[in-house]
Structures are given as C-alpha cells and as structure tokens.
Design a protein around this motif. Structure first.
Motif, PDB file in Angstrom:
ATOM      1  N   UNK A   9       6.733 -12.826  -9.109  1.00  0.00           N
ATOM      2  CA  UNK A   9       6.273 -14.190  -9.331  1.00  0.00           C
ATOM      3  C   UNK A   9       7.039 -15.138  -8.424  1.00  0.00           C
ATOM      4  N   UNK A  10       6.589 -16.366  -8.360  1.00  0.00           N
ATOM      5  CA  UNK A  10       7.325 -17.382  -7.620  1.00  0.00           C
ATOM      6  C   UNK A  10       8.555 -17.755  -8.446  1.00  0.00           C
ATOM      7  N   UNK A  11       9.732 -17.633  -7.839  1.00  0.00           N
ATOM      8  CA  UNK A  11      10.989 -17.994  -8.497  1.00  0.00           C
ATOM      9  C   UNK A  11      11.608 -19.149  -7.733  1.00  0.00           C
ATOM     10  N   UNK A  12      11.943 -20.207  -8.458  1.00  0.00           N
ATOM     11  CA  UNK A  12      12.581 -21.361  -7.840  1.00  0.00           C
ATOM     12  C   UNK A  12      13.766 -21.754  -8.700  1.00  0.00           C
ATOM     13  N   UNK A  13      14.925 -21.826  -8.087  1.00  0.00           N
ATOM     14  CA  UNK A  13      16.115 -22.220  -8.830  1.00  0.00           C
ATOM     15  C   UNK A  13      16.274 -23.728  -8.719  1.00  0.00           C
ATOM     16  N   UNK A  14      16.220 -24.421  -9.852  1.00  0.00           N
ATOM     17  CA  UNK A  14      16.285 -25.876  -9.845  1.00  0.00           C
ATOM     18  C   UNK A  14      17.704 -26.402 -10.021  1.00  0.00           C
ATOM     19  N   UNK A  15      18.541 -25.628 -10.690  1.00  0.00           N
ATOM     20  CA  UNK A  15      19.961 -25.965 -10.848  1.00  0.00           C
ATOM     21  C   UNK A  15      20.738 -24.654 -10.852  1.00  0.00           C
ATOM     22  N   UNK A  16      22.045 -24.745 -10.946  1.00  0.00           N
ATOM     23  CA  UNK A  16      22.875 -23.533 -11.013  1.00  0.00           C
ATOM     24  C   UNK A  16      22.660 -22.769 -12.318  1.00  0.00           C
ATOM     25  N   UNK A  17      21.921 -23.351 -13.265  1.00  0.00           N
ATOM     26  CA  UNK A  17      21.698 -22.722 -14.562  1.00  0.00           C
ATOM     27  C   UNK A  17      20.235 -22.586 -14.950  1.00  0.00           C
ATOM     28  N   UNK A  18      19.304 -22.900 -14.042  1.00  0.00           N
ATOM     29  CA  UNK A  18      17.896 -22.901 -14.418  1.00  0.00           C
ATOM     30  C   UNK A  18      16.997 -22.333 -13.322  1.00  0.00           C
ATOM     31  N   UNK A  19      16.076 -21.468 -13.725  1.00  0.00           N
ATOM     32  CA  UNK A  19      15.022 -20.944 -12.850  1.00  0.00           C
ATOM     33  C   UNK A  19      13.667 -21.405 -13.368  1.00  0.00           C
TER      34      UNK A  19
END
Length: 106
Positions: free
Chosen positions: A75-85
């Motif tokens: 799937x498309x994975x995008x990390x928005x913060x150091x603690x959230x995908x």
C-alpha cells in the motif's frame, strides 16, 4: 496454524533478523535489538488509515501482509511524523485483512 500464518510468522522473523543484523553491524545502535510495533489494518469501510506507532523515528522498516494468504502487499505508506504513518490501499480492506509490522532501525 495454517500455512498462511506460518509464512507470515517466518516473514516477520526474517524481516526482524535482517534489520537487527543491519543495526548491529552498521552502528545503528548496536546489540541488534529492535523496537517493533504491530497492528491489524482494515475495517471494511475505508481505504486510508492513520497508524500511531509510537517509535519516535523516521528510520523504519515496514511490512504489510494479507493475513489470509500471507502475501506481502504494497500500500501507499507515508510517514507524517516520527510517530505516525498513513496507509492507503487501492480498495477498502475488510476488517483486519492486513497485518502491519513497523520496526525502528535507528
């Protein structure tokens, strides 16, 4: 335990072993120990999921598998913060259709 579950467990073990070897041998923290997060993903009505993994790092190794078959999916994975995908699938996954593994490698 079905063949799919065995394949999934073997994949997790291989993924962790590779990351642990890398961490132990490239100065990524030594000792080869990893902090991991796992979660099932899917609810039958959405294709995008916010996952709070709490690993406090941008250096992550991720794996997503379909639980019924053991197949790796991308799937498309995008990390928005150091603690959230944010995970986005093409179609809406059924309830707990996929398993997510996140390993902190640095």
């Amino acid at each position: 335990v079905g063949a799919g579950a065995n394949a999934y467990a073997a994949s997790i073990a291989n993924t962790i072993a590779i990351a642990a070897f890398d961490k132990a041998n490239t100065g990524g923290g030594g000792g080869g120990t990893l902090t991991t997060f796992t979660s099932n993903v899917g609810n039958g009505s959405a294709n995008t999921f916010n996952v709070s993994h709490g690993l406090n790092s941008y250096w992550l190794l991720t794996s997503v598998r379909e639980l019924s078959t053991g197949d790796i999916v991308y799937p498309d994975l995008r990390q928005t913060t150091a603690n959230n995908l944010v995970i986005t699938f093409v179609d809406n996954p059924t309830s707990n259709q996929y398993a997510l593994l996140v390993a902190k490698v640095a």
